[in-house]
Design a protein around this motif. Structure first.
Motif, PDB file in Angstrom:
ATOM      1  N   SER A  42       4.968  10.009 -10.832  1.00 28.12           N
ATOM      2  CA  SER A  42       6.265  10.605 -11.122  1.00 28.12           C
ATOM      3  C   SER A  42       6.755  11.467  -9.963  1.00 28.12           C
ATOM      4  O   SER A  42       7.927  11.392  -9.568  1.00 28.12           O
ATOM      5  CB  SER A  42       6.174  11.448 -12.397  1.00 28.12           C
ATOM      6  N   ARG A  43       5.855  12.266  -9.401  1.00 31.71           N
ATOM      7  CA  ARG A  43       6.224  13.140  -8.278  1.00 31.71           C
ATOM      8  C   ARG A  43       6.556  12.346  -7.015  1.00 31.71           C
ATOM      9  O   ARG A  43       7.280  12.842  -6.152  1.00 31.71           O
ATOM     10  CB  ARG A  43       5.097  14.130  -7.981  1.00 31.71           C
ATOM     11  N   ASN A  44       6.031  11.135  -6.892  1.00 30.79           N
ATOM     12  CA  ASN A  44       6.243  10.311  -5.707  1.00 30.79           C
ATOM     13  C   ASN A  44       7.206   9.150  -5.947  1.00 30.79           C
ATOM     14  O   ASN A  44       7.418   8.325  -5.060  1.00 30.79           O
ATOM     15  CB  ASN A  44       4.899   9.768  -5.215  1.00 30.79           C
ATOM     16  N   ALA A  45       7.800   9.088  -7.128  1.00 28.76           N
ATOM     17  CA  ALA A  45       8.657   7.958  -7.497  1.00 28.76           C
ATOM     18  C   ALA A  45       9.803   7.749  -6.509  1.00 28.76           C
ATOM     19  O   ALA A  45      10.099   6.608  -6.132  1.00 28.76           O
ATOM     20  CB  ALA A  45       9.197   8.138  -8.911  1.00 28.76           C
ATOM     21  N   PHE A  46      10.452   8.815  -6.078  1.00 30.93           N
ATOM     22  CA  PHE A  46      11.589   8.677  -5.166  1.00 30.93           C
ATOM     23  C   PHE A  46      11.167   7.967  -3.877  1.00 30.93           C
ATOM     24  O   PHE A  46      11.847   7.052  -3.404  1.00 30.93           O
ATOM     25  CB  PHE A  46      12.182  10.052  -4.844  1.00 30.93           C
ATOM     26  N   ILE A  47      10.033   8.360  -3.326  1.00 30.21           N
ATOM     27  CA  ILE A  47       9.551   7.751  -2.082  1.00 30.21           C
ATOM     28  C   ILE A  47       9.180   6.288  -2.311  1.00 30.21           C
ATOM     29  O   ILE A  47       9.499   5.415  -1.495  1.00 30.21           O
ATOM     30  CB  ILE A  47       8.345   8.537  -1.527  1.00 30.21           C
ATOM     31  N   ILE A  48       8.528   5.999  -3.431  1.00 30.22           N
ATOM     32  CA  ILE A  48       8.132   4.623  -3.746  1.00 30.22           C
ATOM     33  C   ILE A  48       9.363   3.742  -3.880  1.00 30.22           C
ATOM     34  O   ILE A  48       9.403   2.627  -3.346  1.00 30.22           O
ATOM     35  CB  ILE A  48       7.253   4.581  -5.010  1.00 30.22           C
ATOM     36  N   TRP A  49      10.400   4.233  -4.575  1.00 27.15           N
ATOM     37  CA  TRP A  49      11.640   3.462  -4.696  1.00 27.15           C
ATOM     38  C   TRP A  49      12.246   3.201  -3.320  1.00 27.15           C
ATOM     39  O   TRP A  49      12.705   2.088  -3.043  1.00 27.15           O
ATOM     40  CB  TRP A  49      12.654   4.180  -5.585  1.00 27.15           C
ATOM     41  N   GLU A  50      12.271   4.212  -2.467  1.00 26.91           N
ATOM     42  CA  GLU A  50      12.829   4.036  -1.118  1.00 26.91           C
ATOM     43  C   GLU A  50      12.052   2.987  -0.335  1.00 26.91           C
ATOM     44  O   GLU A  50      12.632   2.116   0.319  1.00 26.91           O
ATOM     45  CB  GLU A  50      12.855   5.369  -0.360  1.00 26.91           C
ATOM     46  N   LEU A  51      10.729   3.071  -0.373  1.00 30.26           N
ATOM     47  CA  LEU A  51       9.911   2.096   0.332  1.00 30.26           C
ATOM     48  C   LEU A  51      10.116   0.687  -0.214  1.00 30.26           C
ATOM     49  O   LEU A  51      10.209  -0.277   0.547  1.00 30.26           O
ATOM     50  CB  LEU A  51       8.426   2.476   0.242  1.00 30.26           C
ATOM     51  N   ALA A  52      10.203   0.567  -1.526  1.00 27.47           N
ATOM     52  CA  ALA A  52      10.407  -0.751  -2.131  1.00 27.47           C
ATOM     53  C   ALA A  52      11.773  -1.319  -1.735  1.00 27.47           C
ATOM     54  O   ALA A  52      11.890  -2.522  -1.462  1.00 27.47           O
ATOM     55  CB  ALA A  52      10.291  -0.647  -3.655  1.00 27.47           C
TER      56      ALA A  52
ATOM     57  N   PHE B 238       0.845  -1.191   0.000  1.00 30.87           N
ATOM     58  CA  PHE B 238       0.000   0.000   0.000  1.00 30.87           C
ATOM     59  C   PHE B 238       0.880   1.240   0.000  1.00 30.87           C
ATOM     60  O   PHE B 238       1.860   1.318   0.734  1.00 30.87           O
ATOM     61  CB  PHE B 238      -0.903  -0.008   1.239  1.00 30.87           C
ATOM     62  N   TYR B 239       0.498   2.238  -0.823  1.00 27.48           N
ATOM     63  CA  TYR B 239       1.197   3.518  -0.790  1.00 27.48           C
ATOM     64  C   TYR B 239       0.288   4.624  -0.265  1.00 27.48           C
ATOM     65  O   TYR B 239       0.604   5.282   0.712  1.00 27.48           O
ATOM     66  CB  TYR B 239       1.754   3.896  -2.166  1.00 27.48           C
ATOM     67  N   THR B 240      -0.859   4.838  -0.907  1.00 26.90           N
ATOM     68  CA  THR B 240      -1.732   5.929  -0.484  1.00 26.90           C
ATOM     69  C   THR B 240      -3.142   5.737  -1.041  1.00 26.90           C
ATOM     70  O   THR B 240      -3.357   4.936  -1.936  1.00 26.90           O
ATOM     71  CB  THR B 240      -1.170   7.292  -0.955  1.00 26.90           C
ATOM     72  N   GLU B 241      -4.066   6.516  -0.493  1.00 26.19           N
ATOM     73  CA  GLU B 241      -5.414   6.584  -1.041  1.00 26.19           C
ATOM     74  C   GLU B 241      -5.826   8.044  -1.082  1.00 26.19           C
ATOM     75  O   GLU B 241      -5.773   8.746  -0.070  1.00 26.19           O
ATOM     76  CB  GLU B 241      -6.417   5.801  -0.204  1.00 26.19           C
TER      77      GLU B 241
ATOM     78  N   THR C  55       4.578   1.130 -14.771  1.00 27.72           N
ATOM     79  CA  THR C  55       5.859   0.762 -14.178  1.00 27.72           C
ATOM     80  C   THR C  55       6.699   1.999 -13.914  1.00 27.72           C
ATOM     81  O   THR C  55       6.581   3.011 -14.612  1.00 27.72           O
ATOM     82  CB  THR C  55       6.662  -0.180 -15.099  1.00 27.72           C
ATOM     83  N   LEU C  56       7.519   1.902 -12.899  1.00 21.25           N
ATOM     84  CA  LEU C  56       8.565   2.893 -12.657  1.00 21.25           C
ATOM     85  C   LEU C  56       9.875   2.243 -13.072  1.00 21.25           C
ATOM     86  O   LEU C  56      10.051   1.050 -12.837  1.00 21.25           O
ATOM     87  CB  LEU C  56       8.640   3.252 -11.171  1.00 21.25           C
ATOM     88  N   PRO C  57      10.767   2.931 -13.701  1.00 21.33           N
ATOM     89  CA  PRO C  57      10.773   4.371 -13.901  1.00 21.33           C
ATOM     90  C   PRO C  57      10.119   4.836 -15.204  1.00 21.33           C
ATOM     91  O   PRO C  57       9.964   6.036 -15.408  1.00 21.33           O
ATOM     92  CB  PRO C  57      12.263   4.699 -13.925  1.00 21.33           C
ATOM     93  N   SER C  58       9.728   3.938 -16.090  1.00 20.49           N
ATOM     94  CA  SER C  58       9.278   4.347 -17.429  1.00 20.49           C
ATOM     95  C   SER C  58       7.926   5.048 -17.458  1.00 20.49           C
ATOM     96  O   SER C  58       7.667   5.860 -18.335  1.00 20.49           O
ATOM     97  CB  SER C  58       9.209   3.134 -18.351  1.00 20.49           C
ATOM     98  N   LEU C  59       7.043   4.712 -16.518  1.00 19.15           N
ATOM     99  CA  LEU C  59       5.675   5.217 -16.482  1.00 19.15           C
ATOM    100  C   LEU C  59       4.886   4.835 -17.727  1.00 19.15           C
ATOM    101  O   LEU C  59       3.926   5.512 -18.099  1.00 19.15           O
ATOM    102  CB  LEU C  59       5.630   6.723 -16.243  1.00 19.15           C
TER     103      LEU C  59
END
Length: 89
Positions: free
Chosen positions: A71-81, A4-7, A46-50
């Motif tokens: 795209s704006r949240n990609a950095f956080i998603i990568w960190e969490l993953a 889960f990331y957000t709602e 998919t990240l990073p291609s979107l």
């Protein structure tokens, strides 16, 4: 495993653990889902291609907005993953 990331506005965003392509490139599958009568609207990318893998129910403008959000949240998603996600879904 889906994490889960957000709602926001009834749309849930989740992401998978980091995967690797045949040539060793890392990627993360991301998903947006919104319950509607009779099912769900969804978008898989998919990240990073979107690049959109599959989508149904969201308009082109909604898809663009969701991918902009990703795209704006990609950095956080990568960190969490990298940390193993949140392991909810």
């Amino acid at each position: 495993m889906k994490n889960f990331y957000t709602e926001i506005d009834g749309i849930t965003m989740t992401f998978n653990d980091i995967g690797k392509t045949e040539d060793g490139m890392e990627y993360i599958r991301i998903y947006f889902e919104k319950p509607v009568e009779g099912g769900f609207h969804f978008l898989e990318s998919t990240l990073p291609s979107l690049n959109i893998v599959e989508a149904e129910g969201f308009s082109e403008q909604e898809q663009k907005s969701l991918l902009d959000y990703a795209s704006r949240n990609a950095f956080i998603i990568w960190e969490l993953a990298r940390e193993g996600g949140m392991g909810v879904a």
